[in-house]
Design an enzyme around this catalytic site. Structure first.
Site, PDB file in Angstrom:
ATOM      1  N   TYR A 158      -2.598 -20.488  25.163  1.00 24.08           N
ATOM      2  CA  TYR A 158      -1.333 -20.720  25.873  1.00 24.08           C
ATOM      3  C   TYR A 158      -0.262 -21.182  24.890  1.00 24.08           C
ATOM      4  O   TYR A 158       0.871 -20.687  24.909  1.00 24.08           O
ATOM      5  CB  TYR A 158      -1.562 -21.766  26.962  1.00 24.08           C
ATOM      6  N   LYS A 162       3.272 -19.346  23.866  1.00 21.04           N
ATOM      7  CA  LYS A 162       4.571 -20.002  24.013  1.00 21.04           C
ATOM      8  C   LYS A 162       5.281 -20.154  22.669  1.00 21.04           C
ATOM      9  O   LYS A 162       6.513 -20.090  22.611  1.00 21.04           O
ATOM     10  CB  LYS A 162       4.402 -21.354  24.698  1.00 21.04           C
TER      11      LYS A 162
END
Length: 258
Positions: A158, A162
């Site tokens: 994740y 990002k």
């Protein structure tokens, strides 16, 4: 008079916590909306609650055609695209890197990173054409994360996605700074959305204890409220905020200060 009177705003992930908040915030400021998310029934039901002229298109943001079709919908229904909020995203299991399933990692990268790439790939040319025709281009707000600004233990893939969103934001902002397009990223810390609720449930601990664990590195010692993040999104998209581009705006309770 609202800040976005008559503006055409596209929002992905529109039925999640931040997506709903953004749609309500822009609608309250006079915007017209194109909304997208996975489930058409949920999307349609939410659109009916908004006091704004709204068009919807359900689909998977990991499919590039959805981004192309959303831009086409905005053009055909409203004639232009003034603001795009690329918000759709998912998270993987809260585990150390070797325990992240490869299929799950691939899915996170497809949705969180490639989904933003596909969106911008189709939004930018339209905004550039608008600028050439009328001198008014558009604004893109990508929803990244504080995990895109530093390490995020047990959220490695994740965080990688990002970080990629931040990289796309900065690179495209530099490419189009003279083309009438501002591109910025909002980087929230944990926010009181379904993602946080899922973590609390999955922890098996009482809510107060789970939230304390989640926020122990946050100087404010709490999660963000959705409205606090929406304030930042509206600020980044505000047409009077015309000299800010390529910026990563952290809404993080002070994490970046330590």
């Amino acid at each position: 008079m609202g800040r976005f009177d008559g503006a055409m705003v596209l929002i992905t992930g529109a039925t999640g916590g931040l997506g709903r908040g953004a749609a309500k915030g822009f609608a309250a400021e006079g915007a017209r909306l194109v909304l997208s998310d996975l489930d058409e029934k949920t999307l349609a039901a939410f659109a009916e609650t908004l006091e704004a002229e709204t068009a919807i298109l359900a689909g998977n943001i990991a499919d590039e055609k959805l981004s192309e079709d959303l831009v086409t919908l905005a053009t055909e229904r409203f004639g232009r695209l003034d603001v795009a909020v690329n918000n759709a995203g998912i998270v993987h299991s809260f585990v150390r890197l070797p325990q992240v399933a490869s299929d799950e990692a691939r899915r996170v990268l497809e949705v969180d990173l490639l989904g933003v790439f596909f969106a911008m790939k189709h939004q930018i040319p339209l905004m550039e054409r608008q600028f050439k025709a009328s001198g008014k281009g558009g604004t893109i707000v990508n929803i990244a994360s504080v995990a895109g600004l530093g390490g995020a233990p047990k959220l490695s893939v994740y965080a990688a996605a990002k970080h990629g969103v931040v990289g796309l934001t900065r690179s495209a902002a530099a490419e189009y700074a003279t083309k009438g397009i501002r591109i910025n990223a909002i980087c929230p810390a944990h926010t009181r959305t379904a993602m946080v609720d899922g973590f609390v449930r999955g922890s098996g601990a009482p809510e107060a204890e789970a939230l304390a664990e989640l926020t122990r590195g946050v100087p404010m010692k709490r999660v963000a409220e959705v409205d606090e993040v929406i304030t930042a999104i509206l600020f980044a998209a505000d047409p009077t905020n015309s000299f800010m581009t390529g910026h990563t705006l952290a809404v993080d309770g002070g994490i970046g200060a330590i």
